[in-house]
Design a protein around this motif. Structure first.
Motif, PDB file in Angstrom:
ATOM      1  N   PHE A 151       0.809  -1.221   0.000  1.00  0.00           N
ATOM      2  CA  PHE A 151       0.000   0.000   0.000  1.00  0.00           C
ATOM      3  C   PHE A 151       0.843   1.273   0.000  1.00  0.00           C
ATOM      4  O   PHE A 151       0.327   2.364   0.205  1.00  0.00           O
ATOM      5  CB  PHE A 151      -0.935   0.011   1.226  1.00  0.00           C
ATOM      6  N   GLN A 152       2.130   1.118  -0.241  1.00  0.00           N
ATOM      7  CA  GLN A 152       3.034   2.258  -0.089  1.00  0.00           C
ATOM      8  C   GLN A 152       2.690   3.425  -1.015  1.00  0.00           C
ATOM      9  O   GLN A 152       2.825   4.577  -0.641  1.00  0.00           O
ATOM     10  CB  GLN A 152       4.473   1.814  -0.342  1.00  0.00           C
ATOM     11  N   ALA A 153       2.243   3.084  -2.233  1.00  0.00           N
ATOM     12  CA  ALA A 153       2.017   4.154  -3.214  1.00  0.00           C
ATOM     13  C   ALA A 153       0.638   4.811  -3.065  1.00  0.00           C
ATOM     14  O   ALA A 153       0.295   5.680  -3.856  1.00  0.00           O
ATOM     15  CB  ALA A 153       2.181   3.579  -4.617  1.00  0.00           C
ATOM     16  N   LEU A 154      -0.132   4.383  -2.087  1.00  0.00           N
ATOM     17  CA  LEU A 154      -1.511   4.888  -1.978  1.00  0.00           C
ATOM     18  C   LEU A 154      -1.608   6.039  -0.983  1.00  0.00           C
ATOM     19  O   LEU A 154      -0.781   6.174  -0.082  1.00  0.00           O
ATOM     20  CB  LEU A 154      -2.435   3.746  -1.533  1.00  0.00           C
ATOM     21  N   ASP A 155      -2.665   6.854  -1.151  1.00  0.00           N
ATOM     22  CA  ASP A 155      -2.866   7.945  -0.202  1.00  0.00           C
ATOM     23  C   ASP A 155      -3.332   7.373   1.141  1.00  0.00           C
ATOM     24  O   ASP A 155      -3.791   6.229   1.217  1.00  0.00           O
ATOM     25  CB  ASP A 155      -3.884   8.961  -0.746  1.00  0.00           C
ATOM     26  N   MET A 156      -3.195   8.167   2.172  1.00  0.00           N
ATOM     27  CA  MET A 156      -3.415   7.670   3.534  1.00  0.00           C
ATOM     28  C   MET A 156      -4.819   7.077   3.769  1.00  0.00           C
ATOM     29  O   MET A 156      -4.909   5.954   4.275  1.00  0.00           O
ATOM     30  CB  MET A 156      -3.108   8.792   4.542  1.00  0.00           C
ATOM     31  N   PRO A 157      -5.921   7.766   3.408  1.00  0.00           N
ATOM     32  CA  PRO A 157      -7.235   7.155   3.684  1.00  0.00           C
ATOM     33  C   PRO A 157      -7.418   5.815   2.956  1.00  0.00           C
ATOM     34  O   PRO A 157      -7.901   4.839   3.542  1.00  0.00           O
ATOM     35  CB  PRO A 157      -8.231   8.196   3.151  1.00  0.00           C
ATOM     36  N   THR A 158      -7.001   5.747   1.684  1.00  0.00           N
ATOM     37  CA  THR A 158      -7.132   4.497   0.923  1.00  0.00           C
ATOM     38  C   THR A 158      -6.308   3.401   1.587  1.00  0.00           C
ATOM     39  O   THR A 158      -6.733   2.251   1.714  1.00  0.00           O
ATOM     40  CB  THR A 158      -6.616   4.706  -0.525  1.00  0.00           C
ATOM     41  N   ARG A 159      -5.129   3.813   2.021  1.00  0.00           N
ATOM     42  CA  ARG A 159      -4.210   2.874   2.657  1.00  0.00           C
ATOM     43  C   ARG A 159      -4.810   2.275   3.929  1.00  0.00           C
ATOM     44  O   ARG A 159      -4.772   1.068   4.138  1.00  0.00           O
ATOM     45  CB  ARG A 159      -2.972   3.702   3.011  1.00  0.00           C
ATOM     46  N   MET A 160      -5.374   3.150   4.762  1.00  0.00           N
ATOM     47  CA  MET A 160      -5.935   2.680   6.025  1.00  0.00           C
ATOM     48  C   MET A 160      -7.153   1.789   5.776  1.00  0.00           C
ATOM     49  O   MET A 160      -7.347   0.787   6.468  1.00  0.00           O
ATOM     50  CB  MET A 160      -6.328   3.872   6.925  1.00  0.00           C
ATOM     51  N   HIS A 161      -7.936   2.150   4.768  1.00  0.00           N
ATOM     52  CA  HIS A 161      -9.123   1.371   4.429  1.00  0.00           C
ATOM     53  C   HIS A 161      -8.718  -0.039   3.987  1.00  0.00           C
ATOM     54  O   HIS A 161      -9.263  -1.049   4.442  1.00  0.00           O
ATOM     55  CB  HIS A 161      -9.859   2.110   3.300  1.00  0.00           C
ATOM     56  N   LEU A 162      -7.714  -0.077   3.099  1.00  0.00           N
ATOM     57  CA  LEU A 162      -7.239  -1.368   2.592  1.00  0.00           C
ATOM     58  C   LEU A 162      -6.614  -2.206   3.709  1.00  0.00           C
ATOM     59  O   LEU A 162      -6.797  -3.423   3.771  1.00  0.00           O
ATOM     60  CB  LEU A 162      -6.217  -1.146   1.486  1.00  0.00           C
ATOM     61  N   LEU A 163      -5.869  -1.528   4.557  1.00  0.00           N
ATOM     62  CA  LEU A 163      -5.205  -2.233   5.653  1.00  0.00           C
ATOM     63  C   LEU A 163      -6.239  -2.887   6.577  1.00  0.00           C
ATOM     64  O   LEU A 163      -6.082  -4.032   7.013  1.00  0.00           O
ATOM     65  CB  LEU A 163      -4.359  -1.218   6.437  1.00  0.00           C
ATOM     66  N   GLU A 164      -7.307  -2.149   6.830  1.00  0.00           N
ATOM     67  CA  GLU A 164      -8.386  -2.658   7.679  1.00  0.00           C
ATOM     68  C   GLU A 164      -9.020  -3.900   7.039  1.00  0.00           C
ATOM     69  O   GLU A 164      -9.230  -4.912   7.709  1.00  0.00           O
ATOM     70  CB  GLU A 164      -9.433  -1.543   7.803  1.00  0.00           C
ATOM     71  N   ASP A 165      -9.304  -3.790   5.729  1.00  0.00           N
ATOM     72  CA  ASP A 165      -9.909  -4.919   5.014  1.00  0.00           C
ATOM     73  C   ASP A 165      -8.962  -6.121   4.991  1.00  0.00           C
ATOM     74  O   ASP A 165      -9.375  -7.265   5.181  1.00  0.00           O
ATOM     75  CB  ASP A 165     -10.237  -4.517   3.570  1.00  0.00           C
ATOM     76  N   LEU A 166      -7.675  -5.840   4.753  1.00  0.00           N
ATOM     77  CA  LEU A 166      -6.699  -6.930   4.686  1.00  0.00           C
ATOM     78  C   LEU A 166      -6.606  -7.640   6.039  1.00  0.00           C
ATOM     79  O   LEU A 166      -6.569  -8.869   6.112  1.00  0.00           O
ATOM     80  CB  LEU A 166      -5.322  -6.370   4.285  1.00  0.00           C
ATOM     81  N   ARG A 167      -6.595  -6.848   7.093  1.00  0.00           N
ATOM     82  CA  ARG A 167      -6.504  -7.411   8.447  1.00  0.00           C
ATOM     83  C   ARG A 167      -7.675  -8.362   8.698  1.00  0.00           C
ATOM     84  O   ARG A 167      -7.490  -9.492   9.169  1.00  0.00           O
ATOM     85  CB  ARG A 167      -6.507  -6.268   9.462  1.00  0.00           C
ATOM     86  N   ALA A 168      -8.873  -7.901   8.332  1.00  0.00           N
ATOM     87  CA  ALA A 168     -10.067  -8.726   8.545  1.00  0.00           C
ATOM     88  C   ALA A 168      -9.991 -10.009   7.714  1.00  0.00           C
ATOM     89  O   ALA A 168     -10.294 -11.102   8.207  1.00  0.00           O
ATOM     90  CB  ALA A 168     -11.311  -7.923   8.166  1.00  0.00           C
ATOM     91  N   LEU A 169      -9.550  -9.874   6.461  1.00  0.00           N
ATOM     92  CA  LEU A 169      -9.467 -11.049   5.577  1.00  0.00           C
ATOM     93  C   LEU A 169      -8.444 -12.062   6.084  1.00  0.00           C
ATOM     94  O   LEU A 169      -8.692 -13.269   6.080  1.00  0.00           O
ATOM     95  CB  LEU A 169      -9.078 -10.611   4.155  1.00  0.00           C
ATOM     96  N   LEU A 170      -7.281 -11.560   6.501  1.00  0.00           N
ATOM     97  CA  LEU A 170      -6.231 -12.465   6.984  1.00  0.00           C
ATOM     98  C   LEU A 170      -6.688 -13.176   8.240  1.00  0.00           C
ATOM     99  O   LEU A 170      -6.458 -14.378   8.413  1.00  0.00           O
ATOM    100  CB  LEU A 170      -4.939 -11.686   7.253  1.00  0.00           C
ATOM    101  N   GLN A 171      -7.353 -12.425   9.134  1.00  0.00           N
ATOM    102  CA  GLN A 171      -7.822 -13.031  10.387  1.00  0.00           C
ATOM    103  C   GLN A 171      -8.883 -14.082  10.110  1.00  0.00           C
ATOM    104  O   GLN A 171      -8.847 -15.173  10.661  1.00  0.00           O
ATOM    105  CB  GLN A 171      -8.364 -11.948  11.311  1.00  0.00           C
ATOM    106  N   LYS A 172      -9.802 -13.748   9.212  1.00  0.00           N
ATOM    107  CA  LYS A 172     -10.911 -14.661   8.904  1.00  0.00           C
ATOM    108  C   LYS A 172     -10.385 -15.937   8.252  1.00  0.00           C
ATOM    109  O   LYS A 172     -10.826 -17.041   8.571  1.00  0.00           O
ATOM    110  CB  LYS A 172     -11.886 -13.949   7.958  1.00  0.00           C
ATOM    111  N   ALA A 173      -9.437 -15.774   7.345  1.00  0.00           N
ATOM    112  CA  ALA A 173      -8.926 -16.939   6.621  1.00  0.00           C
ATOM    113  C   ALA A 173      -7.858 -17.676   7.417  1.00  0.00           C
ATOM    114  O   ALA A 173      -7.465 -18.784   7.051  1.00  0.00           O
ATOM    115  CB  ALA A 173      -8.363 -16.478   5.282  1.00  0.00           C
ATOM    116  N   GLY A 174      -7.370 -17.073   8.500  1.00  0.00           N
ATOM    117  CA  GLY A 174      -6.310 -17.699   9.300  1.00  0.00           C
ATOM    118  C   GLY A 174      -5.038 -17.905   8.497  1.00  0.00           C
ATOM    119  O   GLY A 174      -4.306 -18.872   8.688  1.00  0.00           O
TER     120      GLY A 174
END
Lengths: 232, 362
Positions: B164-187
């Motif tokens: 997410f390095q090349a993305l603006d901060m709000p997009t980055r945080m949004h994606l990070l949140e989604d990624l966190r949820a996906l990784l946790q859900k999928a284990g």
């Protein structure tokens, strides 16, 4: 100026009247240069890919050799091929001298470095991390190369066009190894030289126009394919 | 103890003059998210490339499920992992073509490719873009496609190299949140590379810190934050105050120190007489007006003078000069600055708890 204009009018007449010899020469040119381009592409794209992606030992030296090959003087190529296929030469037993085969070979030698060199440039302009990305998605090396070719296809098409341009337009090598034999090895470029020497400017201009038209037609087809991709 | 899913031993790869990646040992356990943190040029991407068998090391080995990875014939291993890089690298074609690319390379049948591609596009919120050209997406959308493409492979390890390095901060945080949820859900087991402290700590079960090609510390986020291994690691995890000190006494796990002529107390592992640096995070410092007596249980109290008051977003960075050129950096809220009526040149007290001060070798 008047000679030129008159020659131009006569050339149009020759073309429109469908002079069989003129069109036979054109067809022969297309076959010989087309085959030379095909062989150059078949060898040059893999060679360029190898040099661009594999970085073999002495890569810079190999690249310099390829880039030098892009500026090979056709008469030097003609001389080398003639020496090889001369009756007393090392490959004289093949009997290729003054045949279309020798012309295809000479044109291939001229077009191959152009195709290979432009393939190297085409692949090197891609981000090197794209290779990591493809491998990181489970691509085999073959799949990766295929996808890289697809990504660089606009530039690879330019390499094919340039290779064809070199093959169809050269005259020195074809004259030396083909001999400009009527109804056998006479192609558009060698015929233009012959007719100019004879002073038959109308025929020379007619052949020159066909040569231009042929080059334009082939490149127009390739450009159409290329630009369709750009728009897509 | 669980066996590591991936192990790297004695990795060494010279990249430039006087610079080599040097990782004696690193393990990745099933289901964990390991964040590799480090400044730019620390060798993070090189390390990930080796772990993902994209780049062979000069020395050392990588083991996957106990078996050594053969770097010359790595296809089998590479088909059990997936990589997402800094740029999305989308190919010509539609979004769906791109999401299904890895599946096509793996040889999945068409129906399965479609099923998985649609499933992951839906999970990443890009199903409505399926038929759109992948070359006409915004940065955030493109990176979602790249994530879906990797996740659709259902890899045993997912490598994410600063995605997410090349993305603006709000997009980055949004994606990070989604990624966190996906990784946790999928284990999923994942390796996440970043130079951003907040991003790294938001996902990590464990953090590996890489500085100048050397692996300096591996631990839980709490360990790395509270007990950095050295000054470089400390700086990377947000420490802004480094006080030169000498250990005068060690008692009950506490270090008694002398720094700039003042007695201090801190935590750490050092011997009497040893020269150390006391690391202080800016939020660990409390400021008091000089004319008040600090009402604090903090054992360390330093008198000083404010030299800089610099608003930075919601917080204000305050630099205080203590005795003998001691420099302390605090970050406090804007209301606190108003309450204290802080201005440059003002005399203040700085206090901090011994438990908030960590010492590292000088």
């Amino acid at each position: 100026m008047e000679t030129l204009w008159q020659g131009f009018l006569e050339a149009l007449h020759l073309l429109l009247s469908g002079d069989p010899e003129v069109w036979a020469i054109a067809w022969r040119s297309l076959r010989i240069s087309g085959l030379a381009t095909l062989i150059s592409v078949a060898l040059g794209i893999p060679l360029g890919t190898y040099l661009a992606l594999r970085r073999p030992p002495g890569q810079r030296m190999w690249l310099s050799a390829v880039y030098t090959g892009m500026a090979l003087p056709p008469v030097v190529v003609g001389l080398v091929v003639a020496l090889l296929f001369w009756r007393s030469g090392p490959l004289g037993f093949l009997g290729w001298m003054y045949t279309p085969r020798a012309m295809v070979l000479a044109q291939t030698v001229l077009a191959l470095p152009v195709v290979a060199g432009l393939t190297v440039s085409a692949l090197q302009q891609l981000d090197p991390h794209l290779r990591w990305q493809l491998l990181g998605l489970g691509a085999s090396h073959g799949q990766m190369v295929w996808l890289l070719w697809r990504e660089a296809r606009l530039f690879l098409l330019a390499a094919v066009m340039a290779g064809f341009g070199v093959a169809i337009s050269e005259v020195g090598a074809s004259l030396m190894v083909g001999g400009n034999l009527r109804r056998y090895t006479r192609v558009l470029t060698t015929a233009v030289v012959l007719e100019t020497r004879r002073g038959d400017f109308a025929r020379a201009i007619a052949l020159g126009l066909i040569l231009l038209g042929l080059a334009f037609f082939v490149n127009a087809v390739l450009t159409f394919v290329q630009q369709r991709d750009v728009e897509a | 103890m669980t066996e590591p899913l991936l192990e790297a031993r004695d990795l060494w790869l010279p990249r430039r003059a006087n610079w080599a990646l040097d990782v004696p040992y690193l393990a990745l356990y099933p289901g964990e998210i390991l964040t590799i943190m480090g400044p730019n040029g620390a060798g993070k991407s090189t390390l990930v490339a080796i772990l993902a068998a994209l780049l062979p090391p000069k020395r050392g080995e990588v083991r996957f499920r106990g078996q050594p990875v053969d770097f010359r014939h790595s296809l089998t291993y590479r088909r059990r992992i997936a990589v997402v890089l800094q740029r999305p690298y989308l190919l010509r074609g539609t979004v769906e073509d791109n999401v299904a690319l890895g599946l096509r390379l793996h040889g999945f049948p068409r129906k399965e490719r479609q099923r998985r591609a649609r499933l992951w596009m839906e999970r990443l919120g890009i199903l409505d873009l399926a038929r759109q050209s992948a070359r006409r997406l915004s940065g955030g959308q493109a990176q979602r496609v790249a994530l879906a493409r990797a996740l659709a492979l259902e890899p045993e390890i997912l490598f994410l190299d600063e995605p997410f390095q090349a993305l603006d901060m709000p997009t980055r945080m949004h994606l990070l949140e989604d990624l966190r949820a996906l990784l946790q859900k999928a284990g999923l087991t994942a390796v996440y590379v970043t130079h951003d402290l907040n991003e790294g700590l938001a996902l990590a079960h464990r953090v590996a810190v890489l500085v100048e090609g050397k692996l300096r510390q591996v631990g839980t986020p709490e360990e790395v934050l509270a007990m950095p291994a050295d000054c470089e690691v400390a700086r990377l995890v947000g420490v802004e105050t480094f006080l030169a000190a000498r250990v005068t006494r060690v008692e009950d796990g506490l270090l008694y120190l002398e720094s700039h002529g003042l007695p201090l107390m801190a935590l750490g592992r050092a011997q009497v007489g040893e020269r150390v640096r006391v690391c202080l995070r800016p939020e660990a410092l409390t400021l008091w007006r000089a004319d008040t007596i600090p009402r604090s249980s903090a054992r360390n109290r330093i008198p000083g003078r404010v030299v800089t008051v610099w608003p930075q977003g919601a917080l204000v960075k305050v630099v205080v000069e203590g005795p003998q050129g001691m420099r302390l950096v605090a970050r406090i809220t804007r209301p606190a600055v108003e309450d204290l009526e802080l201005r440059e040149g003002q005399e203040v007290w700085v206090t901090f708890k011994a438990s908030a001060a960590w010492t590292v070798p000088e």
